[in-house]
Design a protein around this motif. Structure first.
Motif, PDB file in Angstrom:
ATOM      1  N   HIS A  20      -5.570  -2.092   2.527  1.00  0.00           N
ATOM      2  CA  HIS A  20      -6.028  -3.010   3.570  1.00  0.00           C
ATOM      3  C   HIS A  20      -4.845  -3.850   4.011  1.00  0.00           C
ATOM      4  O   HIS A  20      -4.160  -4.440   3.171  1.00  0.00           O
ATOM      5  CB  HIS A  20      -7.127  -3.939   3.043  1.00  0.00           C
ATOM      6  N   GLN A  62     -20.453  -6.249   6.952  1.00  0.00           N
ATOM      7  CA  GLN A  62     -19.092  -6.247   7.482  1.00  0.00           C
ATOM      8  C   GLN A  62     -19.077  -5.329   8.695  1.00  0.00           C
ATOM      9  O   GLN A  62     -19.638  -4.222   8.642  1.00  0.00           O
ATOM     10  CB  GLN A  62     -18.137  -5.698   6.416  1.00  0.00           C
ATOM     11  N   HIS A  89      -9.002   2.852   9.897  1.00  0.00           N
ATOM     12  CA  HIS A  89     -10.034   2.232  10.732  1.00  0.00           C
ATOM     13  C   HIS A  89      -9.852   0.724  10.786  1.00  0.00           C
ATOM     14  O   HIS A  89      -9.103   0.129  10.006  1.00  0.00           O
ATOM     15  CB  HIS A  89     -11.438   2.641  10.287  1.00  0.00           C
ATOM     16  N   GLU A 139     -11.466  -3.117  10.903  1.00  0.00           N
ATOM     17  CA  GLU A 139     -12.619  -3.861  10.379  1.00  0.00           C
ATOM     18  C   GLU A 139     -12.261  -5.330  10.225  1.00  0.00           C
ATOM     19  O   GLU A 139     -11.137  -5.752  10.511  1.00  0.00           O
ATOM     20  CB  GLU A 139     -13.082  -3.262   9.043  1.00  0.00           C
ATOM     21  N   GLU A 142      -7.806  -0.481   7.495  1.00  0.00           N
ATOM     22  CA  GLU A 142      -7.907   0.172   6.187  1.00  0.00           C
ATOM     23  C   GLU A 142      -7.287   1.553   6.327  1.00  0.00           C
ATOM     24  O   GLU A 142      -7.701   2.348   7.180  1.00  0.00           O
ATOM     25  CB  GLU A 142      -9.370   0.273   5.737  1.00  0.00           C
TER      26      GLU A 142
HETATM   27 MN    MN Z   1     -12.403  -1.768   3.853  1.00  0.00          MN
END
Ligand code: MN
Ligand code: ZN
Length: 478
Positions: free
Chosen positions: A19, A98, A129, A131, A157
């Motif tokens: 992350h 989330q 991706h 987030e 991520e």
């Molecule tokens: Mn994640």
């Protein structure tokens, strides 16, 4: 204890999930500041606190950074993608879900080429991706405090393929990924501040077999060195269980820095537990070819490209590595390298005498460093003078003027050196007698005296030759 036999019998299968917080000014779905280190709960609003009825608005810069991350890892960028809700309860997640991407990630199918102890390896990247981050819990003397400032900070991520086979490969992958994200300006990747965190998925299997073993996940490892240690520990833990006839259970663990071990957190959830669903408050995201092309064109030079350029200019591999630790130093040194061919001399001067703190560029102007390296390479000043000159010119002073003022220019006039040699002989009769008695080494004393008299400016090889000549002449006279 020697665990080598375990490495001979079993192999580890490791995939990493990294992350990284994006370097946007504001959060991903609201206008709150995304800056690190603010007073707790001062960078929050109803949107990032998840107050019912609020609506997220997507930050375009976060999308552009995520696309850039895909481009520097050779991913394919989706032309159409969307967001999903991932539900779970935890006090640092006030919305109860989330906003992330599940079945249609922004970037897929990339790879990184990494430099390991045993050569180059190619590690696949399954997906990247976009987030949002969650808040931060601090456990403090029996009390838990919650800071929601981090809620809604944009994250990417990055999920690797299970291609990693050793702690060394994992470290090399993390180093390579980190430097590419930093050089592209996507994330500052400060693992100590949590802006880059790593989850490790690890299973083991008997060498020569192809089926995958049961894996465990080690969450939120916050340094590259710890990731390596966690992998070594977890491999030993799993193989020892198997050796004793036991079974591995799927579980989430954490790395404990104090004991150097991994500790059970919880039995693992499956995707079904998260009740993924399409995020209804955000429209599907369309990305044009032109937008991708624009981002690609704006990407700066990557560290490995800098290293190749420095190496072909004659810089050693070790120096090239040091010179590409930060984008500021790499860009600075490529300017130095354009100015004069004494690049390895310049590299040594920079690394030894003028390497900047943190992420800053060196204070010494690139033109000055290049000129000083040139003076040293052409033997107009000594290596010691060059080092001094680097410090004296950090304020922007002209190297030639300072070298002149500080009497650094090497004495090349033989007549001048010869006069000093005569003085040295006249003032050191004891040394001269030793030389006449056959003590060749005593000549070095005279060379030293001349060097001292010249303030270190006499050319050492010329001095040596003139001392030899004078002694020979003195030998015939006496
Ligand atoms: Mn994640
Ligand atoms: Zn907010």
């Amino acid at each position: 204890m020697d665990k080598q036999y375990l490495y001979e019998k079993y192999e580890m299968i490791v995939g990493l999930e990294v992350h990284a917080e994006l370097r946007t000014a504001s959060k991903i779905f609201c206008a709150c500041s995304a800056a690190y280190g603010g007073k707790p709960n001062t960078q929050i609003c109803p949107v990032c606190l998840g107050v019912p009825g609020t609506m997220p608005v997507l930050n375009g810069q976060a999308v552009r950074f995520a696309i850039a991350a895909g481009l520097v890892t050779d991913c394919t960028i989706a032309r159409r993608t969307h967001f999903d809700r991932k539900h779970y309860f935890y006090p640092d997640l006030p919305k109860g879900y989330q906003i992330t991407q599940y079945d249609e990630p922004l970037c897929t199918g990339g790879f990184l080429t990494v430099e390991t102890e045993t050569g180059e390896r190619r590690i696949g990247i399954t997906r990247i991706h976009l987030e949002e981050d969650a808040g931060k819990l601090t456990h403090d003397g029996g009390v838990t405090k919650i800071d929601y400032n981090r809620c809604g900070v944009p994250l990417i991520e990055i999920v690797s393929e299970p291609d990693i086979r050793s702690a060394d490969e994992a470290r090399a992958y993390l180093r390579t990924l980190r430097e590419r994200l930093v050089f592209a300006g996507i994330s500052d990747c400060r693992m100590n501040e949590g802006s880059m965190r790593c989850d490790i998925n690890l299973s083991v299997r008997l060498r020569g077999t192809t089926s995958l073993g049961v894996r465990t996940e080690i969450k939120n490892v916050n340094s590259i060195a710890f990731a390596g240690k966690a992998i070594v520990y977890e491999f030993a833990r799993q193989t020892e269980i198997l050796e004793a006839g036991g079974e591995i259970t799927p579980e989430t663990r954490r790395y404990d820095e104090a004991s150097g071990t991994t500790v059970l957190m919880r039995k693992k959830e499956s995707a079904a537990d998260y009740r993924y669903m399409r995020e209804p408050d955000l429209p599907a995201l369309r990305i044009t070819k032109a937008e991708i092309g624009e981002i690609r064109a704006s990407l700066p030079m990557m560290p490995d490209a800098y290293r190749r350029a420095f190496a072909s200019a004659g810089v050693s591999a070790q120096n090239a590595q040091r010179l590409t630790e930060t984008p500021a130093v790499a860009a600075y040194f490529s300017r130095v390298a354009e100015l004069f061919e004494a690049v390895e001399t310049a590299a040594n001067l920079l690394i030894g005498e003028a390497f900047p703190e943190g992420e800053d560029a060196p204070a010494l102007p690139a033109e000055s460093l290049s000129r000083i390296a040139q003076l040293q390479k052409e033997k107009k000043i000594t290596a010691a003078s060059a080092r001094k000159l680097v410090a004296l010119c950090a304020d922007g002073s002209d190297p030639d003027a300072v070298a002149e003022r500080e009497k650094m220019f090497v004495m090349t006039d033989e007549g001048e050196i010869e006069a000093l040699v005569r003085e040295a002989i006249a003032e050191n009769p004891d040394v001269v007698r030793q030389i006449r008695e056959g003590k060749e080494k005593a000549k070095q004393v005279l060379v030293g005296v001349v060097m001292k008299k010249s303030g270190g400016r006499a050319d050492a090889s010329v001095t040596r030759r003139l001392v030899d000549a004078a002694c020979a002449a003195a030998g015939t006279i006496c």
